[in-house]
Design a protein around this motif. Structure first.
Motif, PDB file in Angstrom:
ATOM      1  N   UNK A 362       0.837  -1.206   0.000  1.00 16.11           N
ATOM      2  CA  UNK A 362       0.000   0.000   0.000  1.00 16.11           C
ATOM      3  C   UNK A 362       0.870   1.255   0.000  1.00 16.11           C
ATOM      4  N   UNK A 363       0.552   2.211  -0.857  1.00 13.77           N
ATOM      5  CA  UNK A 363       1.242   3.498  -0.866  1.00 13.77           C
ATOM      6  C   UNK A 363       0.550   4.437   0.122  1.00 13.77           C
ATOM      7  N   UNK A 364       1.329   5.078   0.973  1.00  9.18           N
ATOM      8  CA  UNK A 364       0.758   5.971   1.985  1.00  9.18           C
ATOM      9  C   UNK A 364       1.340   7.372   1.831  1.00  9.18           C
ATOM     10  N   UNK A 365       0.508   8.346   2.153  1.00  8.69           N
ATOM     11  CA  UNK A 365       0.961   9.741   2.154  1.00  8.69           C
ATOM     12  C   UNK A 365       1.424  10.104   3.558  1.00  8.69           C
ATOM     13  N   UNK A 366       2.223  11.132   3.652  1.00 12.58           N
ATOM     14  CA  UNK A 366       2.653  11.602   4.958  1.00 12.58           C
ATOM     15  C   UNK A 366       1.409  11.999   5.769  1.00 12.58           C
ATOM     16  N   UNK A 367       1.313  11.443   6.999  1.00 11.60           N
ATOM     17  CA  UNK A 367       0.167  11.746   7.848  1.00 11.60           C
ATOM     18  C   UNK A 367      -0.943  10.718   7.776  1.00 11.60           C
ATOM     19  N   UNK A 368      -0.868   9.752   6.849  1.00  9.76           N
ATOM     20  CA  UNK A 368      -1.877   8.691   6.796  1.00  9.76           C
ATOM     21  C   UNK A 368      -1.788   7.823   8.054  1.00  9.76           C
ATOM     22  N   UNK A 369      -2.907   7.308   8.506  1.00 11.63           N
ATOM     23  CA  UNK A 369      -2.935   6.468   9.708  1.00 11.63           C
ATOM     24  C   UNK A 369      -2.453   5.058   9.361  1.00 11.63           C
ATOM     25  N   UNK A 370      -1.434   4.609  10.097  1.00 16.67           N
ATOM     26  CA  UNK A 370      -0.874   3.275   9.892  1.00 16.67           C
ATOM     27  C   UNK A 370      -1.438   2.272  10.890  1.00 16.67           C
ATOM     28  N   UNK A 371      -1.848   2.739  12.076  1.00 15.12           N
ATOM     29  CA  UNK A 371      -2.354   1.839  13.106  1.00 15.12           C
ATOM     30  C   UNK A 371      -2.731   2.608  14.355  1.00 15.12           C
ATOM     31  N   UNK A 372      -2.953   1.861  15.439  1.00 11.11           N
ATOM     32  CA  UNK A 372      -3.352   2.432  16.726  1.00 11.11           C
ATOM     33  C   UNK A 372      -2.343   1.991  17.786  1.00 11.11           C
ATOM     34  N   UNK A 373      -1.931   2.905  18.661  1.00 11.28           N
ATOM     35  CA  UNK A 373      -0.921   2.599  19.675  1.00 11.28           C
ATOM     36  C   UNK A 373      -1.396   1.520  20.637  1.00 11.28           C
ATOM     37  N   UNK A 374      -0.430   0.842  21.261  1.00 13.77           N
ATOM     38  CA  UNK A 374      -0.746  -0.217  22.218  1.00 13.77           C
ATOM     39  C   UNK A 374       0.484  -0.682  22.953  1.00 13.77           C
ATOM     40  N   UNK A 375       0.455  -1.950  23.368  1.00 13.28           N
ATOM     41  CA  UNK A 375       1.578  -2.513  24.124  1.00 13.28           C
ATOM     42  C   UNK A 375       1.790  -3.961  23.736  1.00 13.28           C
ATOM     43  N   UNK A 376       1.655  -4.271  22.442  1.00  7.92           N
ATOM     44  CA  UNK A 376       1.808  -5.655  21.997  1.00  7.92           C
ATOM     45  C   UNK A 376       3.295  -6.006  21.874  1.00  7.92           C
ATOM     46  N   UNK A 377       3.546  -7.309  21.873  1.00  6.11           N
ATOM     47  CA  UNK A 377       4.926  -7.771  21.728  1.00  6.11           C
ATOM     48  C   UNK A 377       5.747  -7.542  22.975  1.00  6.11           C
ATOM     49  N   UNK A 378       7.020  -7.208  22.793  1.00  2.00           N
ATOM     50  CA  UNK A 378       7.980  -7.047  23.887  1.00  2.00           C
ATOM     51  C   UNK A 378       7.844  -5.643  24.481  1.00  2.00           C
ATOM     52  N   UNK A 379       6.793  -5.466  25.302  1.00  2.00           N
ATOM     53  CA  UNK A 379       6.471  -4.142  25.835  1.00  2.00           C
ATOM     54  C   UNK A 379       5.802  -4.278  27.192  1.00  2.00           C
ATOM     55  N   UNK A 380       6.094  -3.333  28.100  1.00  2.00           N
ATOM     56  CA  UNK A 380       5.492  -3.376  29.438  1.00  2.00           C
ATOM     57  C   UNK A 380       4.402  -2.325  29.614  1.00  2.00           C
ATOM     58  N   UNK A 381       4.139  -1.530  28.618  1.00  2.00           N
ATOM     59  CA  UNK A 381       3.123  -0.493  28.720  1.00  2.00           C
ATOM     60  C   UNK A 381       2.936   0.190  27.380  1.00  2.00           C
ATOM     61  N   UNK A 382       1.846   0.937  27.206  1.00  2.82           N
ATOM     62  CA  UNK A 382       1.557   1.545  25.909  1.00  2.82           C
ATOM     63  C   UNK A 382       2.585   2.605  25.517  1.00  2.82           C
ATOM     64  N   UNK A 383       3.152   2.467  24.342  1.00  2.00           N
ATOM     65  CA  UNK A 383       4.069   3.460  23.781  1.00  2.00           C
ATOM     66  C   UNK A 383       4.279   3.125  22.312  1.00  2.00           C
ATOM     67  N   UNK A 384       4.889   4.035  21.568  1.00  2.00           N
ATOM     68  CA  UNK A 384       5.232   3.761  20.175  1.00  2.00           C
ATOM     69  C   UNK A 384       6.745   3.684  20.038  1.00  2.00           C
ATOM     70  N   UNK A 385       7.233   2.561  19.528  1.00  2.00           N
ATOM     71  CA  UNK A 385       8.655   2.406  19.196  1.00  2.00           C
ATOM     72  C   UNK A 385       8.807   2.839  17.740  1.00  2.00           C
TER      73      UNK A 385
END
Length: 412
Positions: A362-385
């Motif tokens: 998929x081609x995306x423009x700057x500012x397009x929504x890629x997803x919603x923040x969370x704490x999946x995978x190797x994470x102890x709390x909600x943040x964006x890596x």
């Protein structure tokens, strides 16, 4: 004067008959724009989601509590969290449909009540007309009624009612039944809506509980240090595999692009550094690129990206720059993550999201929504890596001046 009123009423009788026909023709309500079938379909979807959650829960219950399965439990819980979020969205949609249905039924009830009032007024005119015609002894039975329902009951025992008058009374009874039915229907819909709202609150509590459980599983790694180190090695190896895969995909895209340009007689493109925007609305940075203390005892001490906190579980993640999605998947280390290719040697990575909104290619423009923040995978709390690569090397976008206005935490 009494003779004139009688004459006037008799002349008005055809008009009254016409009004009655118009009222009766409008008795059947228009087809509803919203139906119970819409709500039943949503409930069916909710049932399917609930069954999926139960299936995942059975898998979780089969896993032992040792470190070798902790991350697998976390992965399954992440899946349950995603399904619970879908259930919440489903329930919110169901409530919205109920609200439309309630408003629709309320309008139908008001219409039925107006028709009933009009028919009752027609009935009263007939009573007055009969009185003017001198049939006082016939109507005196009715005037002794002490309530509207008593009045209708007395009408049933009168054996000398004219055919037209009987039809007026029957239509009045029909409208009364329609009004009562609409009232009962409206009350039932309101009760169902309140029940759906209570279920929504329960789903939200369930979501909070599962998020706490998922985060607690990761924290548990700290309590099992020896086995934890082995798990960390596995996670680090997976992160390296992801990075190697990104590099290979970028190389392949560059080779394909170079071949197309060569065939067209065009010169090769140059890297396009800079021009990024913040990938989330928050500017609070908890970790930057490079050495750091292991957060919670489970994070990498050689951090490969920029961690942005204070995002919660429902913030939108935006494309920092226009490009093409080359990876959109789940991994044990990055959780739900997306990689966007921006040109030769230039890419960005967004990890630990609760859900992804884009797919590979998929081609995306700057500012397009890629997803919603969370704490999946190797994470102890909600943040964006957030990772930025230029010339195939991870860089610090804050140190480079690409992202301004950051607030750094003490651990950053």
């Amino acid at each position: 004067m009494k003779r004139n009123c009688k004459h006037l009423l008799l002349r008005s009788l055809p008009l009254l008959m016409l009004a009655l026909c118009l009222v009766l023709a409008d008795l059947v309500p228009a087809a509803s724009a919203v139906t119970q079938a819409d709500i039943d379909a949503l409930k069916g979807d909710a049932k399917d989601l609930a069954q999926e959650k139960k299936d995942i829960q059975s898998q979780i219950d089969k896993l032992s509590s040792d470190i070798s399965t902790t991350m697998e439990r976390k992965r399954l819980l992440d899946g349950q969290i995603g399904l619970t979020e879908q259930e919440i969205g489903n329930k919110e949609e169901e409530i919205a449909v109920y609200e439309d249905l309630i408003a629709q039924t309320a309008a139908e009830l008001a219409d039925a009540e107006a028709r009933e009032a009009a028919q009752y007024e027609l009935f009263c005119k007939r009573v007055r007309a009969m009185e003017e015609q001198g049939k006082v002894e016939y109507w005196s039975v009715l005037f002794r009624a002490n309530s509207f329902s008593d009045l209708l009951g007395r009408l049933d025992v009168v054996n000398e009612i004219m055919e037209y008058d009987q039809r007026v009374i029957d239509d009045l009874k029909t409208l009364q039944a329609v009004t009562a039915e609409k009232k009962a229907e409206l009350e039932g819909q309101k009760a169902a809506s309140e029940e759906a709202k209570a279920e929504l609150e329960a789903k939200k509590r369930d979501l909070d509980s599962r998020r706490e459980e998922a985060n607690a599983l990761v924290v548990k790694l700290q309590q099992q240090k020896k086995d934890q180190e082995d798990a960390m090695d596995d996670l680090s190896a997976e992160e390296e595999q992801v990075q190697a895969r990104i590099k290979a995909l970028i190389k392949k895209m560059e080779e394909e692009e170079a071949a197309r340009r060569a065939a067209a007689g065009q010169s090769g493109p140059t890297s396009n550094p800079g021009g990024y925007i913040w990938p989330v609305s928050s500017r609070y940075v908890t970790s930057t690129v490079g050495g750091r203390e292991s957060p919670g005892g489970i994070g990498s001490t050689n951090h490969k990206g920029t961690d942005i906190g204070r995002v919660g579980y429902n913030s939108s993640v935006y494309a920092a720059k226009a490009g093409q999605v080359i990876i959109s998947e789940y991994s044990s280390s990055y959780g739900h993550y997306v990689v966007v290719y921006h040109g030769p040697g230039n890419s960005t990575l967004y990890a630990h999201m609760s859900s992804r909104k884009v797919s590979v290619g998929q081609n995306v423009k700057q500012g397009d929504v890629l997803g919603i923040t969370g704490s999946t995978g190797h994470s102890t709390g909600p943040h964006l890596h957030f990772e930025v690569k230029e010339n195939d090397t991870i860089i610090n976008p804050i140190a480079k001046g690409y992202l301004t206005g950051a607030t750094l935490s003490k651990s950053a």
